[in-house]
Design an enzyme around this catalytic site. Structure first.
Site, mmCIF file in Angstrom:
data_model
loop_
_atom_site.group_PDB
_atom_site.id
_atom_site.type_symbol
_atom_site.label_atom_id
_atom_site.label_comp_id
_atom_site.label_asym_id
_atom_site.label_seq_id
_atom_site.Cartn_x
_atom_site.Cartn_y
_atom_site.Cartn_z
ATOM 1 N N HIS A 60 -45.575 -32.699 -26.149
ATOM 2 C CA HIS A 60 -46.716 -32.262 -26.969
ATOM 3 C C HIS A 60 -47.565 -31.298 -26.163
ATOM 4 C CE1 HIS A 60 -48.486 -35.254 -24.345
ATOM 5 N NE2 HIS A 60 -49.622 -34.619 -24.543
ATOM 6 N N HIS A 84 -50.087 -26.633 -22.077
ATOM 7 C CA HIS A 84 -48.787 -26.831 -21.434
ATOM 8 C C HIS A 84 -48.082 -28.005 -22.098
ATOM 9 C CE1 HIS A 84 -51.521 -29.690 -19.556
ATOM 10 N NE2 HIS A 84 -50.452 -30.475 -19.440
HETATM 11 P P1 ATP Z 1 -49.772 -41.527 -18.590
HETATM 12 O O1 ATP Z 1 -51.268 -41.530 -18.449
HETATM 13 O O2 ATP Z 1 -49.168 -42.870 -18.729
HETATM 14 O O3 ATP Z 1 -49.098 -40.676 -17.567
HETATM 15 P P2 ATP Z 1 -50.134 -39.592 -20.637
HETATM 16 O O4 ATP Z 1 -50.970 -38.866 -19.658
HETATM 17 O O5 ATP Z 1 -49.075 -38.853 -21.345
HETATM 18 O O6 ATP Z 1 -49.453 -40.850 -20.002
HETATM 19 P P3 ATP Z 1 -52.615 -40.194 -21.837
HETATM 20 O O7 ATP Z 1 -53.220 -40.464 -20.499
HETATM 21 O O8 ATP Z 1 -53.006 -41.053 -22.994
HETATM 22 O O9 ATP Z 1 -51.053 -40.256 -21.766
HETATM 23 O O10 ATP Z 1 -52.952 -38.699 -22.175
HETATM 24 C C1 ATP Z 1 -52.658 -38.106 -23.428
HETATM 25 C C2 ATP Z 1 -52.686 -36.611 -23.265
HETATM 26 O O11 ATP Z 1 -53.986 -36.192 -22.819
HETATM 27 C C3 ATP Z 1 -51.720 -36.071 -22.211
HETATM 28 O O12 ATP Z 1 -51.303 -34.778 -22.620
HETATM 29 C C4 ATP Z 1 -52.564 -35.980 -20.969
HETATM 30 O O13 ATP Z 1 -52.072 -34.982 -20.093
HETATM 31 C C5 ATP Z 1 -53.911 -35.576 -21.548
HETATM 32 N N1 ATP Z 1 -55.020 -36.091 -20.726
HETATM 33 C C6 ATP Z 1 -55.137 -37.351 -20.242
HETATM 34 N N2 ATP Z 1 -56.293 -37.493 -19.568
HETATM 35 C C7 ATP Z 1 -56.916 -36.312 -19.610
HETATM 36 C C8 ATP Z 1 -58.160 -35.825 -19.110
HETATM 37 N N3 ATP Z 1 -58.998 -36.581 -18.414
HETATM 38 N N4 ATP Z 1 -58.471 -34.542 -19.362
HETATM 39 C C9 ATP Z 1 -57.650 -33.749 -20.060
HETATM 40 N N5 ATP Z 1 -56.471 -34.135 -20.573
HETATM 41 C C10 ATP Z 1 -56.098 -35.399 -20.349
#
Ligand code: ATP
Ligand code: MG
Length: 183
Positions: free
Chosen positions: A36, A120
């Site tokens: 995504h 990205h």
């Molecule tokens: P994991 O945390 O288990 O590695 P994930 O990062 O895919 O999994 P989430 O942390 O729920 O899942 O994040 C969902 C999306 O939001 C992802 O695309 C992640 O890169 C982005 N994201 C997460 N935290 C932040 C943040 N603090 N700022 C910007 N984007 C974020």
């Protein structure tokens, strides 16, 4: 619930991207169903705030556009590469949609996003990736460019963090309007 706003990708494109995966020992590859583009990370919100978020996103008006993925790179933290990603060709329309989402979410009471928008598709987490193999992967795939795909909706996702990979659920899809007629 933990929420974010993003773009999903059509399956033929996911399958094309999945062909890139592999060849970096220690990398944790993202499963194709999780590919995504995050437009705006929201984080944990209460149910009433989720409703308000849905309300403002549903009122957002934006048009469909074409999106092209290409190039690969890495994000680092404290001098260590943490994730490997596929780039997104910047376009005015993508930036416009992202800024409309940001404005809408602030109207719903969220604090402004301080981070610069860096669209990205995360391909892999790199905690223990072999550095030489990683460098070779980036070099070998940097010229990758996918066929453009239409973006016809954006999505409010919920995310449940898991041990292997997070599980995303498309809670609501918000449709984009047809492009203005030429001429
Ligand atoms: P994991 O945390 O288990 O590695 P994930 O990062 O895919 O999994 P989430 O942390 O729920 O899942 O994040 C969902 C999306 O939001 C992802 O695309 C992640 O890169 C982005 N994201 C997460 N935290 C932040 C943040 N603090 N700022 C910007 N984007 C974020
Ligand atoms: Mg995360």
């Amino acid at each position: 619930m933990r929420l974010f706003v993003g773009l999903d990708l059509p399956w033929p494109l996911r399958e094309r991207i999945a062909l890139l995966a592999g060849g970096i020992p220690g990398a944790r590859w993202v499963p194709p169903e999780n590919y995504h583009i995050t437009l705006r990370f929201i984080g944990e919100v209460a149910a009433h705030q989720a409703e308000e978020i849905d309300h403002v996103l549903a009122a957002l008006r934006a048009r469909r556009f074409m999106l092209t993925l290409g190039g690969v790179g890495t994000f680092s933290r404290a001098g260590r590469e943490t994730s490997l990603w596929l780039g997104v060709e910047r376009s005015q329309q993508l930036d416009l949609l992202q800024s409309k989402v940001e404005t809408a979410l602030q109207r719903a009471g969220l604090e402004p996003e301080r981070r610069r928008f860096a669209p990205h598709v995360t391909l892999a987490r790199l905690d223990n990736a072999a550095p030489a193999k990683l460098a070779a992967f980036v070099q070998a795939n940097n010229l990758f460019r996918a066929d453009p795909v239409p973006v016809e909706h954006f999505t409010l996702f919920s995310s449940r963090l898991g041990k292997e990979a997070s599980a995303y659920t498309a809670e609501v899809e918000y449709h984009l309007a047809a492009p203005a007629a030429a001429g």
